[in-house]
Design a protein around this motif. Structure first.
Motif, PDB file in Angstrom:
ATOM      1  N   LEU A   1      49.981  48.959  38.696  1.00  0.00           N
ATOM      2  CA  LEU A   1      48.834  47.580  38.665  1.00  0.00           C
ATOM      3  C   LEU A   1      47.509  47.985  37.747  1.00  0.00           C
ATOM      4  O   LEU A   1      47.422  48.908  38.082  1.00  0.00           O
ATOM      5  CB  LEU A   1      48.556  47.233  39.697  1.00  0.00           C
ATOM      6  CG  LEU A   1      49.178  46.520  41.001  1.00  0.00           C
ATOM      7  CD1 LEU A   1      50.510  46.343  41.686  1.00  0.00           C
ATOM      8  CD2 LEU A   1      48.041  45.297  42.086  1.00  0.00           C
TER       9      LEU A   1
ATOM     10  N   GLY B   1      48.844  51.971  41.745  1.00  0.00           N
ATOM     11  CA  GLY B   1      46.832  50.782  40.924  1.00  0.00           C
ATOM     12  C   GLY B   1      46.514  52.017  40.781  1.00  0.00           C
ATOM     13  O   GLY B   1      45.981  52.952  40.734  1.00  0.00           O
TER      14      GLY B   1
ATOM     15  N   THR C   1      45.798  37.565  37.945  1.00  0.00           N
ATOM     16  CA  THR C   1      44.306  38.712  37.495  1.00  0.00           C
ATOM     17  C   THR C   1      42.971  37.424  36.600  1.00  0.00           C
ATOM     18  O   THR C   1      43.190  36.545  36.601  1.00  0.00           O
ATOM     19  CB  THR C   1      45.488  39.065  36.609  1.00  0.00           C
ATOM     20  OG1 THR C   1      44.378  40.224  35.624  1.00  0.00           O
ATOM     21  CG2 THR C   1      46.219  37.773  35.316  1.00  0.00           C
TER      22      THR C   1
ATOM     23  N   ARG D   1      48.884  43.722  50.394  1.00  0.00           N
ATOM     24  CA  ARG D   1      47.828  42.632  49.407  1.00  0.00           C
ATOM     25  C   ARG D   1      47.555  43.661  48.560  1.00  0.00           C
ATOM     26  O   ARG D   1      46.438  44.379  49.568  1.00  0.00           O
ATOM     27  CB  ARG D   1      47.033  41.607  49.619  1.00  0.00           C
ATOM     28  CG  ARG D   1      47.728  40.631  50.523  1.00  0.00           C
ATOM     29  CD  ARG D   1      46.714  39.671  50.990  1.00  0.00           C
ATOM     30  NE  ARG D   1      45.702  40.095  52.340  1.00  0.00           N
ATOM     31  CZ  ARG D   1      45.094  39.572  52.602  1.00  0.00           C
ATOM     32  NH1 ARG D   1      44.314  38.331  53.022  1.00  0.00           N
ATOM     33  NH2 ARG D   1      44.479  39.962  53.698  1.00  0.00           N
ATOM     34  N   VAL D   2      47.430  44.015  47.139  1.00  0.00           N
ATOM     35  CA  VAL D   2      46.854  44.943  46.555  1.00  0.00           C
ATOM     36  C   VAL D   2      46.156  44.756  45.171  1.00  0.00           C
ATOM     37  O   VAL D   2      46.677  43.450  45.095  1.00  0.00           O
ATOM     38  CB  VAL D   2      47.965  45.562  46.185  1.00  0.00           C
ATOM     39  CG1 VAL D   2      48.813  46.465  47.368  1.00  0.00           C
ATOM     40  CG2 VAL D   2      48.950  45.185  45.351  1.00  0.00           C
ATOM     41  N   TYR D   3      45.211  45.605  45.050  1.00  0.00           N
ATOM     42  CA  TYR D   3      44.316  45.214  43.808  1.00  0.00           C
ATOM     43  C   TYR D   3      44.212  46.842  43.421  1.00  0.00           C
ATOM     44  O   TYR D   3      43.765  47.744  44.056  1.00  0.00           O
ATOM     45  CB  TYR D   3      43.445  44.334  45.029  1.00  0.00           C
ATOM     46  CG  TYR D   3      41.601  44.479  43.665  1.00  0.00           C
ATOM     47  CD1 TYR D   3      41.353  43.681  42.622  1.00  0.00           C
ATOM     48  CD2 TYR D   3      40.418  45.613  44.028  1.00  0.00           C
ATOM     49  CE1 TYR D   3      40.558  43.898  42.273  1.00  0.00           C
ATOM     50  CE2 TYR D   3      39.650  45.283  43.658  1.00  0.00           C
ATOM     51  CZ  TYR D   3      38.875  44.655  42.480  1.00  0.00           C
ATOM     52  OH  TYR D   3      37.987  45.120  41.743  1.00  0.00           O
TER      53      TYR D   3
ATOM     54  N   CYS E   1      49.467  40.513  44.202  1.00  0.00           N
ATOM     55  CA  CYS E   1      48.731  41.690  43.305  1.00  0.00           C
ATOM     56  C   CYS E   1      47.296  40.842  42.752  1.00  0.00           C
ATOM     57  O   CYS E   1      47.533  39.746  42.225  1.00  0.00           O
ATOM     58  CB  CYS E   1      49.658  42.216  42.509  1.00  0.00           C
ATOM     59  SG  CYS E   1      50.954  42.985  42.777  1.00  0.00           S
TER      60      CYS E   1
ATOM     61  N   LEU F   1      51.364  37.096  41.065  1.00  0.00           N
ATOM     62  CA  LEU F   1      50.336  37.872  40.104  1.00  0.00           C
ATOM     63  C   LEU F   1      49.124  37.149  40.136  1.00  0.00           C
ATOM     64  O   LEU F   1      48.985  36.293  39.238  1.00  0.00           O
ATOM     65  CB  LEU F   1      51.232  38.361  39.058  1.00  0.00           C
ATOM     66  CG  LEU F   1      49.813  39.087  37.609  1.00  0.00           C
ATOM     67  CD1 LEU F   1      49.140  40.084  38.602  1.00  0.00           C
ATOM     68  CD2 LEU F   1      50.460  39.617  36.742  1.00  0.00           C
TER      69      LEU F   1
ATOM     70  N   LEU G   1      54.250  50.613  45.063  1.00  0.00           N
ATOM     71  CA  LEU G   1      52.860  49.986  44.306  1.00  0.00           C
ATOM     72  C   LEU G   1      51.794  51.188  43.991  1.00  0.00           C
ATOM     73  O   LEU G   1      50.922  50.948  45.148  1.00  0.00           O
ATOM     74  CB  LEU G   1      52.427  49.160  44.157  1.00  0.00           C
ATOM     75  CG  LEU G   1      53.318  47.593  46.484  1.00  0.00           C
ATOM     76  CD1 LEU G   1      52.890  46.691  47.412  1.00  0.00           C
ATOM     77  CD2 LEU G   1      54.464  47.405  44.977  1.00  0.00           C
TER      78      LEU G   1
ATOM     79  N   THR H   1      45.209  41.508  39.998  1.00  0.00           N
ATOM     80  CA  THR H   1      45.473  43.039  38.322  1.00  0.00           C
ATOM     81  C   THR H   1      43.721  42.674  38.116  1.00  0.00           C
ATOM     82  O   THR H   1      43.683  43.293  36.131  1.00  0.00           O
ATOM     83  CB  THR H   1      45.947  42.998  37.197  1.00  0.00           C
ATOM     84  OG1 THR H   1      46.391  41.952  36.660  1.00  0.00           O
ATOM     85  CG2 THR H   1      47.184  44.010  38.322  1.00  0.00           C
TER      86      THR H   1
ATOM     87  N   TRP I   1      42.490  43.683  51.256  1.00  0.00           N
ATOM     88  CA  TRP I   1      43.191  43.886  50.620  1.00  0.00           C
ATOM     89  C   TRP I   1      43.190  45.433  50.545  1.00  0.00           C
ATOM     90  O   TRP I   1      41.910  45.799  50.892  1.00  0.00           O
ATOM     91  CB  TRP I   1      42.940  42.872  49.036  1.00  0.00           C
ATOM     92  CG  TRP I   1      42.948  41.826  48.815  1.00  0.00           C
ATOM     93  CD1 TRP I   1      42.578  40.764  50.108  1.00  0.00           C
ATOM     94  CD2 TRP I   1      43.837  41.069  47.840  1.00  0.00           C
ATOM     95  NE1 TRP I   1      42.597  39.089  49.287  1.00  0.00           N
ATOM     96  CE2 TRP I   1      43.738  39.618  48.159  1.00  0.00           C
ATOM     97  CE3 TRP I   1      44.598  41.405  47.198  1.00  0.00           C
ATOM     98  CZ2 TRP I   1      44.380  38.451  47.756  1.00  0.00           C
ATOM     99  CZ3 TRP I   1      45.445  40.661  46.170  1.00  0.00           C
ATOM    100  CH2 TRP I   1      45.511  39.547  46.581  1.00  0.00           C
TER     101      TRP I   1
END
Length: 389
Positions: free
Chosen positions: A301, A267, A163, A221-223, A192, A161, A265, A194, A246
């Motif tokens: 997220l 968000g 952020t 890879r996430v946002y 991630c 994580l 996952l 956030t 991402w």
């Protein structure tokens, strides 16, 4: 009788803002002035010089902050440093006045001067240490989280994580590259971010954000957006994160699989998104989970910890958030706690739902972190029937 509906200019709001600003600056710098200058008994020359310094600082702070918003990064940094120094000196002055009263009650001579010197010394030490803490590469905070619904194939899955990187007026391109190096050494399955990537537009902060393209993750890879994206170039950052490889999860989800078991996952947009004026931008967990298999565990997220209410209602297994910075400069964490259900760390909300709140990877504004160290978080997910791989 005709009613005059012509809008009349109102001076109430700007007047209120001005009065509040004057009161805040007066409290912030006035308390320090009293402790370090007026009550210290430095004599007429010392009083005049000290008054000029603190009065000048109170006047300079709003000017620097306003000018800094006009692409003058140097002025913005100067304003941020002054704000951070003013806050630390204020908190030390409050404590110092307790010391001064105790010394005076004990009959100690020159209690005011002793207090003034102590306040300046402690403030200087805290600011030096706090700046080092803000500018260094964050330490890795490793936390094991057991998710009762996690399948054994995902036992030991490594979620990193990041952020609140807050790429901003202080150029941290080299710092960003070092952060990427640390992350790539963690063997992440999922990385991630956030939100609160930057303070400023993609054009301004492109170089600082560039190392995000080199971050490695085996599965995803996430946002998601933070509130600071919506203060500026939210659409630009969403597009740019896609360009960097991402997956923005705007009220959306993806499913990752390892060892025959799957994890959702999901968000959601930041809690402030609906005020942004961008059509369709709002936190919508129902939309984010639409189409997801309800039997699968969900990692959500969400930028702000206070979005946990939605997660609890939806039966989310783990929400990961930032936003709080752990308070960043003590004792601000206690004010943050008035607005958020958690300031840092792992907390259980219901039998199913847990919340992890990061202290943040970077810093906002003042380049100081006092008793609130930054972190790169490594969450090791555990299945109750795991066969660690």
């Amino acid at each position: 009788m005709a009613v005059d509906t012509t809008a009349r200019p109102s001076f109430l709001r700007p007047l209120t803002v001005a009065l509040v600003l004057i009161a805040v600056l007066g409290l912030l710098f006035g308390t320090s002035w009293w402790t370090v200058v007026a009550a210290a008994g430095w004599g007429p020359a010392g009083l005049a010089a000290g008054s000029a310094v603190f009065g000048g600082a109170a006047l300079a702070l709003p000017i620097l902050k306003i000018l800094g918003q006009r692409d003058h990064d140097g002025l913005s940094v100067a304003g941020d440093v002054l704000l951070g120094a003013g806050w630390v000196l204020f908190t030390c002055s409050v404590a110092g006045n307790v010391l001064r009263l105790a010394l005076s009650a004990s009959g100690v001579e020159q209690a005011g001067r002793i207090t003034a010197v102590a306040v300046l010394a402690v403030s200087g030490a805290l600011l030096a240490w706090g700046h080092f803490e803000a500018m260094r590469v964050p330490r890795v905070e490793e936390v094991e989280v057991t998710l009762p619904r996690l399948g054994p194939g995902l036992d030991g899955a490594r979620v990193v994580l990041l952020t609140d990187t807050h790429y901003g007026p202080t150029d941290r391109a080299a710092w960003s590259r070092k952060v990427t190096g640390v992350v790539n050494g963690l063997g992440a399955d999922v990385v991630c971010h956030t939100g609160d990537i930057a303070d400023g537009s993609v054009r301004q902060r492109r170089e600082q954000a560039a190392p995000l393209a080199d971050i490695e993750a085996r599965l995803a890879r996430v946002y998601v957006t933070g509130n600071h994206e919506y203060y500026g170039d939210a659409l630009g950052w969403l597009d740019h994160m896609r360009e960097l490889g991402w997956e923005p999860l705007r009220n959306h989800h993806v499913v990752v699989e390892r060892g025959g078991d799957r994890l959702v996952l999901a968000g959601i947009d930041d809690a402030t998104a609906h005020h942004s004026g961008h059509p369709g931008h709002r936190a919508d967990l129902e939309a984010a989970l639409t189409g997801a298999d309800p039997s699968l565990p969900v990692l959500l997220l969400a930028h702000q910890p206070k979005q946990i209410g939605q997660a609890e209602a939806a039966g989310v297994d783990l929400q990961i958030s930032g936003h709080t910075h752990g308070g960043q400069i003590w004792p601000f964490r206690y004010l943050v706690r008035l607005d958020q259900p958690a300031v840092a760390g792992l907390s259980r909300r219901t039998d199913r739902t847990q919340l992890y709140t990061s202290r943040g990877t970077g810093f906002w504004g003042p380049p100081f972190r006092v008793f609130a160290p930054s972190e790169i978080t490594l969450l090791v997910l555990r299945s109750p029937v795991g066969t660690s791989s």
